[in-house]
Design an enzyme around this catalytic site. Structure first.
Site, short mmCIF file in Angstrom:
data_model
loop_
_atom_site.label_atom_id
_atom_site.label_comp_id
_atom_site.label_asym_id
_atom_site.label_seq_id
_atom_site.Cartn_x
_atom_site.Cartn_y
_atom_site.Cartn_z
N LYS A 1 0.82 -1.20 0.00
CA LYS A 1 0.00 0.00 0.00
C LYS A 1 0.86 1.26 0.00
O LYS A 1 0.53 2.25 -0.66
CB LYS A 1 -0.85 0.01 1.27
CG LYS A 1 -2.32 0.05 1.00
CD LYS A 1 -3.11 0.15 2.30
CE LYS A 1 -2.64 -0.81 3.34
NZ LYS A 1 -2.69 -0.41 4.71
N GLN B 1 -14.06 -9.29 -3.44
CA GLN B 1 -15.48 -8.97 -3.23
C GLN B 1 -15.78 -8.83 -1.74
O GLN B 1 -16.48 -7.91 -1.31
CB GLN B 1 -16.37 -10.08 -3.82
CG GLN B 1 -16.26 -10.22 -5.33
CD GLN B 1 -17.08 -11.42 -5.83
OE1 GLN B 1 -18.17 -11.68 -5.33
NE2 GLN B 1 -16.56 -12.14 -6.79
N ASP C 1 -9.89 -4.79 10.46
CA ASP C 1 -9.17 -4.74 11.74
C ASP C 1 -9.97 -3.88 12.72
O ASP C 1 -10.44 -2.79 12.35
CB ASP C 1 -7.80 -4.05 11.58
CG ASP C 1 -6.86 -4.83 10.68
OD1 ASP C 1 -7.16 -6.00 10.36
OD2 ASP C 1 -5.82 -4.25 10.28
N GLU D 1 21.12 7.34 4.62
CA GLU D 1 20.17 6.52 3.84
C GLU D 1 18.79 7.16 3.72
O GLU D 1 18.06 6.88 2.78
CB GLU D 1 20.06 5.11 4.43
CG GLU D 1 19.37 4.97 5.79
CD GLU D 1 20.30 5.14 6.99
OE1 GLU D 1 21.37 5.76 6.83
OE2 GLU D 1 19.96 4.66 8.08
N TYR E 1 12.15 -5.86 14.34
CA TYR E 1 11.68 -7.20 13.95
C TYR E 1 10.18 -7.22 13.71
O TYR E 1 9.68 -7.95 12.88
CB TYR E 1 11.99 -8.22 15.05
CG TYR E 1 13.35 -8.82 14.89
CD1 TYR E 1 13.71 -9.48 13.72
CD2 TYR E 1 14.28 -8.74 15.92
CE1 TYR E 1 14.97 -10.02 13.57
CE2 TYR E 1 15.53 -9.29 15.78
CZ TYR E 1 15.88 -9.93 14.60
OH TYR E 1 17.11 -10.47 14.46
N HIS F 1 22.44 9.44 9.52
CA HIS F 1 21.85 8.40 8.67
C HIS F 1 21.64 8.91 7.25
O HIS F 1 20.55 9.41 6.92
CB HIS F 1 20.51 7.94 9.24
CG HIS F 1 20.65 7.17 10.50
ND1 HIS F 1 20.75 5.80 10.53
CD2 HIS F 1 20.74 7.59 11.79
CE1 HIS F 1 20.89 5.40 11.79
NE2 HIS F 1 20.88 6.47 12.57
N GLU G 1 27.44 2.31 26.06
CA GLU G 1 26.17 1.63 25.80
C GLU G 1 26.32 0.12 26.07
O GLU G 1 25.38 -0.54 26.48
CB GLU G 1 25.73 1.86 24.34
CG GLU G 1 24.40 1.19 23.99
CD GLU G 1 23.92 1.45 22.56
OE1 GLU G 1 24.66 2.06 21.75
OE2 GLU G 1 22.79 1.01 22.25
N CYS H 1 26.10 5.36 11.91
CA CYS H 1 25.68 5.50 13.30
C CYS H 1 26.35 4.43 14.18
O CYS H 1 27.55 4.53 14.41
CB CYS H 1 24.15 5.48 13.39
SG CYS H 1 23.54 6.40 14.81
N1 GLN Z 1 22.96 2.89 19.77
C1 GLN Z 1 23.73 3.97 19.25
C2 GLN Z 1 23.37 5.30 19.90
O1 GLN Z 1 22.34 5.42 20.51
C3 GLN Z 1 23.58 4.05 17.75
C4 GLN Z 1 22.22 4.47 17.30
C5 GLN Z 1 21.96 4.17 15.85
O2 GLN Z 1 22.72 3.43 15.20
N2 GLN Z 1 20.88 4.67 15.30
O3 GLN Z 1 24.11 6.24 19.78
#
Ligand code: GLN
Length: 536
Positions: A17, A193, A148, A510, A54, A508, A406, A382
């Site tokens: 969609k 239908q 739904d 992308e 996921y 990012h 992290e 990132c």
């Molecule tokens: N986990 C990492 C952070 O918070 C990278 C985050 C990500 O790749 N979008 O900085």
């Protein structure tokens, strides 16, 4: 007067969609019309930011820092509309603001109900988007499948809109499936239908049907669908499976979908149709020859949608280099120091995408090491950039316990650390460094050569950053920070100048790549990968 197109889906989910909506947007833009697109998601999350890739696929980030549904990525790739917070509406947002108003007493003692209060709130979000700029058309896609439970208030709201603003200003398009029963060799129209029947029970008679089908159907099947669904015969379109999503606008155009939409809505084109860019793109795609193989090393590899924008941006980079692309998806959890060589030996470039959490990190670090030591073109995005920094600190600078806080809060060498501004934040939703920020590039760098500009702006989604206390050490050992925020406080891009092409970016790229305008970093990364392949 803005016109409204509502796109619903039936029979099953995942019929495309989002791509169908985006393709209609592209076709309307080809007449010079000003179009925007919007997605209504019936889930209770306020936004997609807290959802597991996921379950939900990638989280798409807009310029203004909203964490949204991945369909907004299709909208931006197919059209020139810029997405914002207002382009993704969720049940969570709707209920959130209705409850807030109720607590303030804004409903003046009324009993607050789904109809009219929730539906009014939904309608106001649709009209609010239309008012942002003077759009000719707003295309609103309703997530989920007709029938739904959670989608009902949205369907009721869009039903009312036709009543509110007039029949001639609203169009309902329904995407369904006409499945092939293989053993009988027959296409079946009954599910369509039933789907339309469900929609009509809610009060919506679709004007146009888009029928996904594996095999083109005959005129008699079209007649049957038209008759039973109460739709004109010329309003039943076939969306035959294609292996190239960028072919879909032309496929719809060949069947006259765009002309019918203009006609039904009484829309006057601003120019004669110009599909030049789409035709050229499709010619280019069918002429791609040589193939370049790129590994994407991540932890959500099995799911097609988890790295949607990354895969698309790689394809755009390959189109821009007139080269076919093969993506080798590698599960970072399976990579070890012993097997990394055999897993990555045949690829010409290695990309590590963004991500969160410890799982699969060691495999990513091994993949970086392989790329760095073997001089294989590398793009880290990132978390991928952060892994490149950790790898360099450990294996080149000799800080064997270097890490991101992290993953290890008590590391003696926190080369990636939580941003100062993030330390006091407790909640998870919408609290990262999000959206577009400017970055300044050093001229002598792979990145500058790709962008050909000193100042760029890119979208972000992170909490951690390169710890600049280590900058002097890194630079003395050959890893340079070549892009920073304008105040030079945060590192945005790292590179290894001695390498063939080694770039890590905290943002990012992308999200800003388009099929007809590949992102400079992806284009340059693919170029370097092709050159590497040819040098072997
Ligand atoms: N986990 C990492 C952070 O918070 C990278 C985050 C990500 O790749 N979008 O900085």
């Amino acid at each position: 007067m803005t016109k409204y197109i509502f796109i619903t889906g039936g029979v099953v989910s995942s019929l495309g969609k989002g791509i169908a909506s985006a393709s209609i947007g592209a076709l309307l833009e080809s007449y010079g019309l000003k179009v925007t697109l919007q997605k209504c998601d019936p889930y209770i999350n306020v936004d997609a930011g807290t959802m597991n890739p996921y379950q939900h696929g990638e989280v798409y980030v807009t310029e203004d820092g909203a964490e949204t549904d991945l369909d907004l990525g299709h909208y931006e790739r197919f059209t020139s509309a810029e997405m914002s917070r207002d382009n993704n509406v969720t049940t969570g947002q709707i209920y959130g603001s209705v409850i807030e108003k109720e607590r303030k007493g804004s409903y003046l003692g009324a009993c607050v109900q789904v109809v009219p209060h929730i539906t009014d709130e939904i309608k106001s979000r649709i009209f609010r988007l239309a008012e942002r700029e003077s759009y000719d058309v707003v295309i609103t896609e309703i997530g989920g499948t007709v029938g739904d439970i959670e989608g009902l208030p949205f369907l009721e709201a869009i039903r009312q809109i036709r009543h509110d603003i007039g029949r001639e200003n609203v169009l309902y398009i329904h995407l369904t499936l006409v499945p092939l029963i293989r053993v009988a060799g027959e296409l079946k129209t009954k599910p369509t239908q039933h789907s339309v029947k469900t929609l009509r029970e809610i009060g919506i008679q679709p004007d146009i049907l888009l029928c996904r089908t594996e095999r083109e159907f005959t005129d008699s099947a079209r007649d049957k669908i038209a008759l039973h669904c109460n739709v004109d015969k010329d309003a039943v379109f076939q969306a035959v499976d294609v292996n190239e999503i960028y072919r879909i606008p032309l496929m719809f155009n060949e069947q006259g979908l765009d002309r019918l939409i203009l006609n039904r809505l009484g829309l006057k084109p601003n120019n004669s149709q110009n599909l030049h860019a789409w035709i050229e793109l499709n010619e280019k795609i069918s002429a791609l020859k040589e193939k370049v193989s790129i590994a994407v090393v991540g932890k959500y590899i099995e799911l097609q949608d988890a790295y949607k924008s990354i895969y698309e941006a790689l394809r755009h980079g390959a189109f821009a280099n007139d080269t076919a692309l093969e993506i080798k998806r590698v599960d970072s959890e399976l990579i070890t120091r012993e097997n990394v060589g055999s897993i990555l030996k045949d690829v010409s470039g290695i990309l590590i995408p963004g991500g969160f959490g410890t799982r699969g990190i060691n495999g990513k670090i091994e993949a970086v090491r392989f790329a760095r030591e073997r001089n294989v073109p590398f793009l880290g995005i990132c978390l991928g950039m952060q892994c490149a920094v950790i790898e360099f600190a450990r294996n080149v600078c000799g800080l064997s316990e270097a890490d991101s806080t992290e993953f290890n809060q008590s590391t003696p060498h926190p080369v990636i650390d939580i941003m100062e501004a993030q330390k006091a934040i407790i909640g998870l939703g919408g609290t990262m460094r999000l959206g577009a920020y400017k970055c300044r590039l050093e001229e002598d760098s792979f990145s500058y050569r790709a962008y050909q500009r000193r100042e760029i702006s890119e979208r972000h989604r992170h909490r951690y950053e390169l710890n600049t206390e280590y900058r002097a050490l890194f630079e003395s050992k050959g890893l340079k920070i070549v892009g920073t925020t304008l105040e030079e406080t945060l590192a945005e891009i790292i590179e290894i100048p001695e390498h063939r092409w080694f770039v890590g970016c905290q943002f990012h790229p992308e999200f800003k790549s388009k099929p007809i305008r590949a992102h400079p970093l992806f284009k340059a990364f693919i170029r370097a990968s092709i050159d590497f392949k040819n040098s072997k």
